[in-house]
Design an enzyme around this catalytic site. Structure first.
Site, PDB file in Angstrom:
ATOM      1  N   ALA A 125       0.832  -1.208   0.000  1.00 30.42           N
ATOM      2  CA  ALA A 125       0.000   0.000   0.000  1.00 30.42           C
ATOM      3  C   ALA A 125       0.862   1.251   0.000  1.00 30.42           C
ATOM      4  O   ALA A 125       1.914   1.294   0.644  1.00 30.42           O
ATOM      5  CB  ALA A 125      -0.918   0.002   1.216  1.00 30.42           C
ATOM      6  N   GLY A 127       2.876   5.168   3.201  1.00 25.20           N
ATOM      7  CA  GLY A 127       3.822   5.068   4.296  1.00 25.20           C
ATOM      8  C   GLY A 127       3.178   4.939   5.660  1.00 25.20           C
ATOM      9  O   GLY A 127       1.986   4.640   5.800  1.00 25.20           O
ATOM     10  N   THR A 153      12.380   7.138   3.143  1.00 22.96           N
ATOM     11  CA  THR A 153      11.964   5.863   3.723  1.00 22.96           C
ATOM     12  C   THR A 153      11.421   5.971   5.146  1.00 22.96           C
ATOM     13  O   THR A 153      11.069   4.961   5.755  1.00 22.96           O
ATOM     14  CB  THR A 153      13.138   4.871   3.691  1.00 22.96           C
ATOM     15  OG1 THR A 153      14.331   5.519   4.136  1.00 22.96           O
ATOM     16  CG2 THR A 153      13.356   4.354   2.274  1.00 22.96           C
ATOM     17  N   GLY A 176       6.240   6.619  27.914  1.00 27.40           N
ATOM     18  CA  GLY A 176       6.490   7.839  27.149  1.00 27.40           C
ATOM     19  C   GLY A 176       5.320   8.795  27.205  1.00 27.40           C
ATOM     20  O   GLY A 176       4.175   8.410  26.937  1.00 27.40           O
ATOM     21  N   HIS A 201       3.748  16.788   7.618  1.00 28.59           N
ATOM     22  CA  HIS A 201       3.683  18.009   6.809  1.00 28.59           C
ATOM     23  C   HIS A 201       5.075  18.589   6.568  1.00 28.59           C
ATOM     24  O   HIS A 201       5.304  19.217   5.535  1.00 28.59           O
ATOM     25  CB  HIS A 201       2.745  19.040   7.429  1.00 28.59           C
ATOM     26  CG  HIS A 201       2.837  19.204   8.902  1.00 28.59           C
ATOM     27  ND1 HIS A 201       2.366  18.260   9.780  1.00 28.59           N
ATOM     28  CD2 HIS A 201       3.322  20.211   9.670  1.00 28.59           C
ATOM     29  CE1 HIS A 201       2.559  18.689  11.029  1.00 28.59           C
ATOM     30  NE2 HIS A 201       3.160  19.865  10.980  1.00 28.59           N
ATOM     31  N   HIS A 235     -17.502  35.897  14.886  1.00 26.05           N
ATOM     32  CA  HIS A 235     -18.038  35.663  16.228  1.00 26.05           C
ATOM     33  C   HIS A 235     -19.416  35.023  16.119  1.00 26.05           C
ATOM     34  O   HIS A 235     -20.226  35.451  15.289  1.00 26.05           O
ATOM     35  CB  HIS A 235     -18.144  36.990  16.981  1.00 26.05           C
ATOM     36  CG  HIS A 235     -18.803  36.864  18.323  1.00 26.05           C
ATOM     37  ND1 HIS A 235     -18.148  36.338  19.414  1.00 26.05           N
ATOM     38  CD2 HIS A 235     -20.057  37.166  18.738  1.00 26.05           C
ATOM     39  CE1 HIS A 235     -18.959  36.337  20.453  1.00 26.05           C
ATOM     40  NE2 HIS A 235     -20.133  36.839  20.064  1.00 26.05           N
TER      41      HIS A 235
END
Length: 466
Positions: A36, A39, A143, A180, A321, A444
């Site tokens: 696919a 990534g 990669t 973490g 991004h 607003h």
């Protein structure tokens, strides 16, 4: 087959680079190891995690907030399998969109492992063992990265899991231990806390989101605690053991004592590391840096003249991004255009709820560099739209130069911060002043008018609604 450009890796850096190369008339090939395209980001990262965050937030709101709006539900239920099916559908449709864009821009796609035979020749080895040799003028390495771990902790993909496995669990954890306190842990911890899991965070530093402006992590800890998170800071994890139906995590606390945590799943979420396995970069002399990153110059050229690298395999934040912008940069450079990236204006976003977003300098950076600054903030509690939505946690903080009023950084936590930060990124990129931004008419009632109010506070004029 001969190409102008070969790109290895089809994540947001690689596929965007391929699209831009195709648009610029370059004969382009894209090599992808898996079946696919897209990534980590599209398949096991940004897209699926945000889909599950959205689904779990809907459930949480139905359970906790709907009654205040006069909406009453009986027998509310959560189906993890259906949530994951929705996630998979989003991933498939997005992946199909990337395939379409490859065809539209005349990019040839090869599935298999790409490895260097020389600086101008790349071999693609498909899963069935078939080999295809390609020649090119230039190569772009894109990669990406893979999850990191710690000494004493082996990700077995069963009970001790990475983000990949966390996105496809077959059951809701009773007790999820998260190693973490960064973005991945807080996002995926939120998914499961909202639908019933107890979440324990074990963090080496003294707070969550330690790489962002310190005020953000401290503020986010409050709503996460209400959600059911517990936090153990200043703990160095020393091991994690799978005992069949439970996991035991051991750690050393600040006093040097060994403590243990027991749960049914452990999520390793300490970050990611560059992935270059199988490329054979050593054979052609591509230099690497500490941590396995590929060394590049300011134009993303490696130590081999015609080979470039972008995204998670090079320096800088591991953000989709950021990788995409670097992909566009190298493509336009190949076409002899004059691209530019302002790294200071790249936003960092955490898709918890409330959302967290940041762009520009942190307050800690300004202090460390001795830069004179002023700060202005506005509480989300004072925003009318936030009160309507019952989303009143957080604030927006604007940091400006003490003499020029130039906006140096904007940091926010609150509803739709991921969208509001777009205006903040533009302000930092274009070197706007807080006074200038405060004079822009904001709609607003909206969430983003809080940014105007924070700018008013930063100029010293004072916010209108607080």
């Amino acid at each position: 087959m001969n190409y102008d450009v070969i790109i290895i890796g089809s994540g947001p850096g690689g596929y965007v680079c391929a699209i831009r190369c195709g648009q610029l008339g370059l004969k382009t090939a894209l090599i992808e190891k898996y079946d696919a395209l897209g990534g980590t980001c599209l398949n096991v990262g940004c897209i699926p995690s945000k889909a599950m965050l959205e689904s779990s937030e809907h459930y949480h709101n139905a359970k906790e907030k709907f009654s205040a709006h006069g909406i009453h539900l009986d027998n509310l239920q959560i189906s993890l399998s259906e949530m994951i099916a929705h996630k998979a559908d989003v991933v498939k449709k997005t992946g199909d969109g990337v395939k379409y864009l490859m065809r539209k821009n005349k990019v040839d796609v090869y599935y298999g492992v790409g490895s260097f035979l020389s600086a101008n020749k790349v071999r693609v080895t498909a899963n069935d063992g078939k080999e295809t040799d390609l020649e090119t003028i230039r190569v772009v390495i894109a990669t990406g990265s893979k999850p990191s771990s710690l000494p004493g902790v082996t990700i077995d993909k069963k009970r001790i899991i990475s983000s990949t496995e966390a996105l496809a669990l077959q059951e809701i954890p009773k007790h999820l231990i998260v190693i973490g306190g960064g973005v991945i842990g807080m996002e995926l911890g939120s998914v499961y806390a909202r639908i019933g899991a107890k979440v324990t965070v074990v963090e080496y530093m003294d707070q969550i989101l330690s790489t962002m402006d310190k005020a953000l992590g401290k503020e986010l800890q409050k709503p996460l605690s209400k959600l059911g998170f517990t936090f153990h800071f200043n703990h160095k994890v020393t091991g994690a053991t799978n005992h069949g139906d439970k996991v035991v995590v051991t750690a050393e606390n600040k006093a040097g004592e060994t403590v243990s945590f027991e749960g049914d799943y452990c999520l390793m979420a300490i970050g990611r590391k560059p992935y270059t396995a199988g490329l054979n970069i050593e054979s052609i002399g591509i230099a690497t840096e500490k941590g396995g990153r590929i060394a590049v110059d300011e134009n993303f050229r490696t130590s081999v003249e015609n080979i470039y690298a972008i995204g998670d395999v090079v320096r800088g934040p591991m953000l989709a991004h950021k990788a995409s912008e670097e992909g566009v940069y190298v493509a336009e450079q190949f076409a002899r255009k004059h691209p530019h990236i302002n790294y200071r204006s790249i936003p960092n976003i955490v898709y918890t709820w409330p959302e967290v977003a940041s762009v520009g300098h942190t307050e800690e950076e300004l202090i460390a560099n001795g830069i004179e600054y002023k700060s202005g903030s506005f509480p989300i509690l004072a925003n009318a739209r936030a009160r309507m939505n019952m989303d009143t946690d957080g604030f927006i903080k604007v940091l400006v130069h003490g003499q020029t009023d130039e906006i140096l950084g904007i940091h926010m936590i609150g509803p739709r911060a991921a969208d509001i930060v777009g205006e903040a990124a533009l302000a930092v990129n274009d070197r706007c002043t807080a006074d200038g931004l405060s004079k822009v008419v904001h709609g607003h009632p909206t969430f983003y008018e809080s940014l105007k109010e924070a700018c008013l506070a930063a100029t010293g004029k004072g916010a209108i609604h607080f």
